[in-house]
Design a protein around this motif. Structure first.
Motif, PDB file in Angstrom:
ATOM      1  N   THR A   1       0.844  -1.194   0.000  1.00  0.00           N
ATOM      2  CA  THR A   1       0.000   0.000   0.000  1.00  0.00           C
ATOM      3  C   THR A   1       0.879   1.244   0.000  1.00  0.00           C
ATOM      4  O   THR A   1       2.098   1.165  -0.167  1.00  0.00           O
ATOM      5  N   THR A   2       0.265   2.400   0.197  1.00  0.00           N
ATOM      6  CA  THR A   2       0.987   3.669   0.223  1.00  0.00           C
ATOM      7  C   THR A   2       0.661   4.416   1.508  1.00  0.00           C
ATOM      8  O   THR A   2      -0.130   3.945   2.335  1.00  0.00           O
TER       9      THR A   2
ATOM     10  N   LEU B   1      -0.759  -3.460 -12.112  1.00  0.00           N
ATOM     11  CA  LEU B   1      -1.282  -3.377 -10.743  1.00  0.00           C
ATOM     12  C   LEU B   1      -0.488  -2.361  -9.922  1.00  0.00           C
ATOM     13  O   LEU B   1      -1.063  -1.525  -9.211  1.00  0.00           O
ATOM     14  N   VAL B   2       0.824  -2.408 -10.018  1.00  0.00           N
ATOM     15  CA  VAL B   2       1.674  -1.449  -9.299  1.00  0.00           C
ATOM     16  C   VAL B   2       1.406  -0.032  -9.790  1.00  0.00           C
ATOM     17  O   VAL B   2       1.319   0.913  -8.987  1.00  0.00           O
ATOM     18  N   SER B   3       1.257   0.143 -11.086  1.00  0.00           N
ATOM     19  CA  SER B   3       0.977   1.474 -11.639  1.00  0.00           C
ATOM     20  C   SER B   3      -0.336   2.030 -11.103  1.00  0.00           C
ATOM     21  O   SER B   3      -0.446   3.222 -10.791  1.00  0.00           O
TER      22      SER B   3
ATOM     23  N   ALA C   1      -0.811   5.403  -8.846  1.00  0.00           N
ATOM     24  CA  ALA C   1      -1.684   6.461  -9.360  1.00  0.00           C
ATOM     25  C   ALA C   1      -2.842   6.763  -8.415  1.00  0.00           C
ATOM     26  O   ALA C   1      -3.622   7.683  -8.671  1.00  0.00           O
ATOM     27  N   GLY C   2      -2.962   6.010  -7.306  1.00  0.00           N
ATOM     28  CA  GLY C   2      -4.027   6.243  -6.345  1.00  0.00           C
ATOM     29  C   GLY C   2      -5.378   5.684  -6.754  1.00  0.00           C
ATOM     30  O   GLY C   2      -6.402   6.039  -6.166  1.00  0.00           O
TER      31      GLY C   2
ATOM     32  N   GLU D   1      10.142   4.786  -2.273  1.00  0.00           N
ATOM     33  CA  GLU D   1       9.773   5.584  -1.112  1.00  0.00           C
ATOM     34  C   GLU D   1       8.269   5.824  -1.018  1.00  0.00           C
ATOM     35  O   GLU D   1       7.780   6.325  -0.001  1.00  0.00           O
ATOM     36  N   GLN D   2       7.532   5.465  -2.046  1.00  0.00           N
ATOM     37  CA  GLN D   2       6.091   5.732  -2.069  1.00  0.00           C
ATOM     38  C   GLN D   2       5.238   4.569  -1.559  1.00  0.00           C
ATOM     39  O   GLN D   2       4.046   4.729  -1.356  1.00  0.00           O
ATOM     40  N   VAL D   3       5.859   3.422  -1.382  1.00  0.00           N
ATOM     41  CA  VAL D   3       5.062   2.240  -1.017  1.00  0.00           C
ATOM     42  C   VAL D   3       5.603   1.594   0.250  1.00  0.00           C
ATOM     43  O   VAL D   3       6.722   1.859   0.680  1.00  0.00           O
ATOM     44  N   ARG D   4       4.790   0.751   0.829  1.00  0.00           N
ATOM     45  CA  ARG D   4       5.211  -0.057   1.964  1.00  0.00           C
ATOM     46  C   ARG D   4       4.473  -1.391   1.911  1.00  0.00           C
ATOM     47  O   ARG D   4       3.342  -1.477   1.429  1.00  0.00           O
ATOM     48  N   VAL D   5       5.144  -2.419   2.387  1.00  0.00           N
ATOM     49  CA  VAL D   5       4.572  -3.766   2.442  1.00  0.00           C
ATOM     50  C   VAL D   5       4.108  -4.026   3.860  1.00  0.00           C
ATOM     51  O   VAL D   5       4.851  -3.781   4.827  1.00  0.00           O
TER      52      VAL D   5
END
Length: 240
Positions: free
Chosen positions: A110-111, A159-161, A165-166, A189-193
């Motif tokens: 997620t972000t 899926l990642v894109s 893109a929100g 830096e925009q995502v986290r697991v």
């Protein structure tokens, strides 16, 4: 008994004479993929399958296609083998699964836009829209859970894109693969697991239901290579 043995020998020679048509997902990097410049198969799973088939000493050709087409080709008998399948009850009913070829951790990504830090029960995802690739199976309890889903993505890269893109809140997929596509877009830096994985997912190759002889040949070669440490050598090289 003599006629049965002759029939089995004839079947074995017939199978050996025909090259196996083997197919996998063309957009499952770094496990299987093609490049814009060439349709030559690349990836960790491609190398693992190639090594096992060479060990089995069967003639073969490997090609990669969109995942939905891969499944249709196997279902219609247009190919003899396909990879890489999750070992869900549904897949076990559909095919002769052999393996696992390898295992991977299925996770949620997620972000900063979402509040969730981790999860304990699938109901924790109720406030969110979860993105997943159309046609993919994950694990039975998740596949059956009553959650808001977006299945419009045709492949994990897309899926990642969509996440970046929100358009969706959370995505689910193989950790190594999702991180590969995040790095591709320079978006680490925009995502986290989320800390807790959904499942440690073994991946299998599939043959048509009832195709016991080919499944046996592949399985025996797979075991020999695994016991010799050859598969670990391939995986370690890709992990570097």
């Amino acid at each position: 008994m003599r006629y049965l043995l002759l029939a089995l020998l004839a079947l074995s020679h017939s199978l050996a004479a025909q090259p196996w048509r083997v197919v996998g997902d063309e957009q499952f990097a770094p496990y299987s993929y093609v490049t814009p410049e060439s349709d030559t198969p690349h990836g960790l799973d491609v190398e693992l399958v190639d090594a096992v088939l060479r060990e089995a000493k069967v003639p073969y050709e490997i090609r990669l296609y969109p995942w939905e087409r891969v499944k249709r080709m196997l279902d219609r008998g247009e190919v003899q083998m396909a990879f890489q399948f999750a070992g869900t009850p549904q897949r076990q009913e559909q095919y002769e699964l052999v393996g696992p070829l390898r295992s991977g951790s299925t996770v949620f990504m997620t972000t900063a836009k979402t509040a969730i830090k981790d999860w304990q029960a699938l109901e924790d995802f109720s406030p969110y829209v979860i993105g997943q690739v159309r046609g993919y199976s994950y694990v039975e309890n998740f596949d059956r859970a009553d959650l808001a889903r977006d299945t419009s993505a045709q492949n994990p890269r897309q899926l990642v894109s969509m996440l970046l893109a929100g358009r969706i809140d959370i995505i689910v997929g193989d950790r190594v693969q999702l991180q590969y596509f995040v790095r591709e877009q320079r978006a680490q830096e925009q995502v986290r697991v989320l800390p807790r994985p959904l499942i440690q997912m073994p991946r299998f190759v599939a043959f048509a239901k009832g195709d016991i002889e080919r499944a046996r040949q592949f399985s025996e070669a797979l075991v020999r290579l695994r016991n010799a440490g050859k598969l670990d050598e391939i995986q370690q090289r890709w992990a570097q």
